[in-house]
Design an enzyme around this catalytic site. Structure first.
Site, mmCIF file in Angstrom:
data_model
loop_
_atom_site.group_PDB
_atom_site.id
_atom_site.type_symbol
_atom_site.label_atom_id
_atom_site.label_comp_id
_atom_site.label_asym_id
_atom_site.label_seq_id
_atom_site.Cartn_x
_atom_site.Cartn_y
_atom_site.Cartn_z
ATOM 1 N N ASP A 114 0.828 -1.206 0.000
ATOM 2 C CA ASP A 114 0.000 0.000 0.000
ATOM 3 C C ASP A 114 0.865 1.260 0.000
ATOM 4 O OD1 ASP A 114 -2.381 1.383 0.025
ATOM 5 O OD2 ASP A 114 -2.644 1.260 2.197
ATOM 6 N N HIS A 167 3.114 3.400 -8.745
ATOM 7 C CA HIS A 167 2.873 1.988 -9.068
ATOM 8 C C HIS A 167 4.070 1.379 -9.796
ATOM 9 C CE1 HIS A 167 -1.148 2.293 -7.615
ATOM 10 N NE2 HIS A 167 -1.547 3.118 -8.550
ATOM 11 N N LEU A 194 10.759 -20.883 -3.862
ATOM 12 C CA LEU A 194 9.753 -19.947 -3.364
ATOM 13 C C LEU A 194 8.546 -19.914 -4.289
ATOM 14 C CD1 LEU A 194 8.907 -17.461 -1.512
ATOM 15 C CD2 LEU A 194 10.008 -16.053 -3.260
#
Length: 254
Positions: free
Chosen positions: A34, A51, A145
């Site tokens: 965020d 972004h 991962l």
């Protein structure tokens, strides 16, 4: 805001925030990324600049998680509520997975990372889906991962759909109401096959879940920071892990 949080719950001492132990590493870390727009605004930049910068942080934190031996990393990339944003911003966000994967996919493959996605695909643009499906297919056999993108994801819709499927199974005689257990619901969520997150991280100073993994986060440890996502660093990530390792997880017991 965070100062009020620590005043209530206590702040860890700064002399040990980066002391990590391998034997108490969270298996699954989830992050609400965020603050991209506010970071950009604070610098007089358009929201899309935040972004784009945040996209670069995704790679840094993915590699940091991989180095620590974390097994699952789930990133809240776009919620079902984010469609309410201006069209130009949404269009830009929908192009970020394509750009990110076109640049980083080969390195993800080289590092044995497996890419997954959870969320509702039908509403996503075809170019977004193509990029994700290529990454998912090309990394399907990787055993390191698991990088799980929550894209067009909303937890209440996810749980509602799970309840509908259970109701249909009961209606069709495939399931008895008395046989419904927690696992019956969990198996019908996007995260079926993944462990619940051990740790949730949220950046930017907000102290809420924003419709993210409401079922799965029932016993997760939570760590909040005022730092905006584009400024979130490996050091901040280590700080969150260190705080997780200081806590005692009792799951309602003693």
């Amino acid at each position: 805001m965070i100062d009020r949080f620590w005043a209530k719950f206590g702040k860890p001492s700064s002399d040990s925030v980066h002391t990590l132990t391998k034997d108490n590493m969270p298996k699954h870390v989830a992050i609400i990324m965020d603050g991209n727009g506010r970071w950009a605004k604070s610098r007089g930049l358009p929201r899309i600049a935040g972004h784009h910068t945040g996209m670069k942080v995704v790679k840094q934190i993915t590699m940091a998680a991989d180095r620590l031996g974390i097994q699952y990393l789930t990133l809240y990339a776009f919620s079902t509520e984010n469609w309410k944003r201006p069209k130009a911003e949404v269009d830009f966000l929908m192009r970020l997975p394509q750009e990110f994967l076109s640049i980083e996919l080969e390195e993800l493959i080289a590092n044995n990372v497996q890419v997954r996605m959870m969320g509702y695909r039908d509403a996503l643009p075809s170019h977004t889906i193509r990029a994700l499906e290529e990454a998912i297919a090309r990394t399907a056999d990787n055993t390191g991962l698991i990088l799980n993108f929550a894209l067009n994801y909303g937890s209440r819709t996810e749980m509602t759909d799970a309840v509908k499927r259970i109701a249909e199974a009961v209606r069709d005689g495939e399931l008895k109401p008395e046989d419904i257990e927690e696992s019956t619901i969990a198996e019908r969520l996007f995260t079926n096959g993944l462990p619940d997150p051990d740790l949730l991280i949220r950046t930017s100073g907000e102290l809420r879940l924003s419709n993210f993994m409401l079922w799965q986060l029932a016993y997760s440890e939570m760590w909040f920071t005022d730092v905006y996502w584009p400024e979130f660093s490996e050091s901040h990530f280590h700080e969150a892990i260190a705080e997780y390792q200081r806590r005692a997880r009792r799951y309602g017991g003693l």
